[in-house]
Design an enzyme around this catalytic site. Sequence first.
Site, PDB file in Angstrom:
ATOM      1  N   ASP A 114      43.237  28.933 109.556  1.00 19.37           N
ATOM      2  CA  ASP A 114      43.402  30.331 109.165  1.00 19.37           C
ATOM      3  C   ASP A 114      42.619  30.588 107.875  1.00 19.37           C
ATOM      4  O   ASP A 114      42.626  29.775 106.957  1.00 19.37           O
ATOM      5  CB  ASP A 114      44.891  30.630 108.958  1.00 19.37           C
ATOM      6  CG  ASP A 114      45.182  32.115 108.904  1.00 19.37           C
ATOM      7  OD1 ASP A 114      45.837  32.628 109.822  1.00 19.37           O
ATOM      8  OD2 ASP A 114      44.752  32.776 107.927  1.00 19.37           O
ATOM      9  N   ILE A 115      41.961  31.746 107.827  1.00 18.29           N
ATOM     10  CA  ILE A 115      41.126  32.093 106.659  1.00 18.29           C
ATOM     11  C   ILE A 115      41.992  32.394 105.433  1.00 18.29           C
ATOM     12  O   ILE A 115      41.524  32.286 104.293  1.00 18.29           O
ATOM     13  CB  ILE A 115      40.222  33.304 107.011  1.00 18.29           C
ATOM     14  CG1 ILE A 115      38.981  33.343 106.144  1.00 18.29           C
ATOM     15  CG2 ILE A 115      40.981  34.625 106.935  1.00 18.29           C
ATOM     16  CD1 ILE A 115      37.917  34.312 106.629  1.00 18.29           C
ATOM     17  N   HIS A 130      50.306  30.689 115.553  1.00 17.73           N
ATOM     18  CA  HIS A 130      50.163  30.102 114.224  1.00 17.73           C
ATOM     19  C   HIS A 130      50.869  28.740 114.227  1.00 17.73           C
ATOM     20  O   HIS A 130      51.991  28.619 114.742  1.00 17.73           O
ATOM     21  CB  HIS A 130      50.870  30.947 113.165  1.00 17.73           C
ATOM     22  CG  HIS A 130      50.306  32.320 112.947  1.00 17.73           C
ATOM     23  ND1 HIS A 130      49.498  32.627 111.885  1.00 17.73           N
ATOM     24  CD2 HIS A 130      50.458  33.475 113.643  1.00 17.73           C
ATOM     25  CE1 HIS A 130      49.179  33.917 111.925  1.00 17.73           C
ATOM     26  NE2 HIS A 130      49.753  34.454 112.980  1.00 17.73           N
ATOM     27  N   HIS A 180      47.390  34.729 119.485  1.00 22.76           N
ATOM     28  CA  HIS A 180      47.210  33.469 118.769  1.00 22.76           C
ATOM     29  C   HIS A 180      48.570  32.893 118.407  1.00 22.76           C
ATOM     30  O   HIS A 180      49.519  33.632 118.141  1.00 22.76           O
ATOM     31  CB  HIS A 180      46.356  33.658 117.514  1.00 22.76           C
ATOM     32  CG  HIS A 180      46.763  34.821 116.662  1.00 22.76           C
ATOM     33  ND1 HIS A 180      46.453  36.125 116.987  1.00 22.76           N
ATOM     34  CD2 HIS A 180      47.476  34.871 115.501  1.00 22.76           C
ATOM     35  CE1 HIS A 180      46.947  36.936 116.058  1.00 22.76           C
ATOM     36  NE2 HIS A 180      47.583  36.203 115.154  1.00 22.76           N
ATOM     37  N   GLY A 218      54.094  42.059 112.696  1.00 22.20           N
ATOM     38  CA  GLY A 218      53.135  41.437 111.779  1.00 22.20           C
ATOM     39  C   GLY A 218      51.806  41.076 112.420  1.00 22.20           C
ATOM     40  O   GLY A 218      50.973  40.429 111.774  1.00 22.20           O
ATOM     41  N   GLN A 219      51.583  41.478 113.669  1.00 18.09           N
ATOM     42  CA  GLN A 219      50.302  41.141 114.307  1.00 18.09           C
ATOM     43  C   GLN A 219      49.194  42.013 113.727  1.00 18.09           C
ATOM     44  O   GLN A 219      49.297  43.249 113.720  1.00 18.09           O
ATOM     45  CB  GLN A 219      50.375  41.330 115.826  1.00 18.09           C
ATOM     46  CG  GLN A 219      49.096  40.840 116.523  1.00 18.09           C
ATOM     47  CD  GLN A 219      49.180  40.901 118.052  1.00 18.09           C
ATOM     48  OE1 GLN A 219      50.134  41.409 118.627  1.00 18.09           O
ATOM     49  NE2 GLN A 219      48.141  40.384 118.700  1.00 18.09           N
ATOM     50  N   ASN A 253      53.105  36.443 116.539  1.00 18.63           N
ATOM     51  CA  ASN A 253      53.426  37.822 116.184  1.00 18.63           C
ATOM     52  C   ASN A 253      52.941  38.726 117.315  1.00 18.63           C
ATOM     53  O   ASN A 253      51.784  38.638 117.728  1.00 18.63           O
ATOM     54  CB  ASN A 253      52.743  38.220 114.876  1.00 18.63           C
ATOM     55  CG  ASN A 253      53.262  37.422 113.687  1.00 18.63           C
ATOM     56  OD1 ASN A 253      54.456  37.143 113.601  1.00 18.63           O
ATOM     57  ND2 ASN A 253      52.378  37.045 112.782  1.00 18.63           N
TER      58      ASN A 253
HETATM   59  P1  DGP Z   1      48.534  37.897 112.717  1.00 16.67           P
HETATM   60  O1  DGP Z   1      49.022  38.615 111.510  1.00 16.67           O
HETATM   61  O2  DGP Z   1      49.640  37.152 113.461  1.00 16.67           O
HETATM   62  O3  DGP Z   1      47.706  38.798 113.605  1.00 16.67           O
HETATM   63  O4  DGP Z   1      47.578  36.765 112.168  1.00 16.67           O
HETATM   64  C1  DGP Z   1      46.208  36.925 112.012  1.00 16.67           C
HETATM   65  C2  DGP Z   1      45.709  35.766 111.192  1.00 16.67           C
HETATM   66  O5  DGP Z   1      44.307  35.672 111.401  1.00 16.67           O
HETATM   67  C3  DGP Z   1      45.908  35.909 109.692  1.00 16.67           C
HETATM   68  O6  DGP Z   1      46.760  34.861 109.256  1.00 16.67           O
HETATM   69  C4  DGP Z   1      44.528  35.770 109.085  1.00 16.67           C
HETATM   70  C5  DGP Z   1      43.699  35.204 110.223  1.00 16.67           C
HETATM   71  N1  DGP Z   1      42.325  35.661 110.277  1.00 16.67           N
HETATM   72  C6  DGP Z   1      41.912  36.952 110.295  1.00 16.67           C
HETATM   73  N2  DGP Z   1      40.571  37.018 110.350  1.00 16.67           N
HETATM   74  C7  DGP Z   1      40.130  35.724 110.375  1.00 16.67           C
HETATM   75  C8  DGP Z   1      38.836  35.136 110.434  1.00 16.67           C
HETATM   76  O7  DGP Z   1      37.797  35.795 110.476  1.00 16.67           O
HETATM   77  N3  DGP Z   1      38.774  33.783 110.437  1.00 16.67           N
HETATM   78  C9  DGP Z   1      39.903  33.009 110.390  1.00 16.67           C
HETATM   79  N4  DGP Z   1      39.739  31.685 110.406  1.00 16.67           N
HETATM   80  N5  DGP Z   1      41.149  33.530 110.347  1.00 16.67           N
HETATM   81  C10 DGP Z   1      41.250  34.875 110.333  1.00 16.67           C
END
Ligand code: DGP
Length: 110
Positions: A30-31, A98, A96, A89-90, A83
């Site tokens: 996760d970023i 987590h 995906h 919280g999505q 989520n």
């Molecule tokens: P959610 O809130 O459940 O939709 O989680 C989305 C997650 O995705 C959040 O924790 C940050 C991650 N994320 C968003 N954009 C990127 C990206 O470009 N690269 C990566 N590695 N993670 C990302």
Amino acid sequence: MEDCIFCKIASKEIPAKLVYESENVVGFRDINPQAPTHILVVPKKHFASLNELDDISLMGELLNAVKKITKKLEIQEYRTVINTGKSAGQEVFHIHIHILAGRDMKWPPG
Ligand code: DGP
């Protein structure tokens, strides 16, 4: 799907720190990690959320990927989160899972 960040990561159009790849699934860091280890597991095919995911076999593959990733990273205690929908919280509308690990988790989640 066009303009889907996780589709682009799955197709390697944009970079991510990949920790797992199979025919149908990728896992990457996760970023914006919310725990010392924070991995996202996604299908390569686009489904906006769990509500749209209708492929039972792929559901199994996603959970199997969680098991393979945690085994590979030698993580025995972890939280998995899906989520579904804005109020849950999505933020990214490509399903995906987590995987969060490396710290104590609170319950119930906020
Ligand atoms: P959610 O809130 O459940 O939709 O989680 C989305 C997650 O995705 C959040 O924790 C940050 C991650 N994320 C968003 N954009 C990127 C990206 O470009 N690269 C990566 N590695 N993670 C990302």
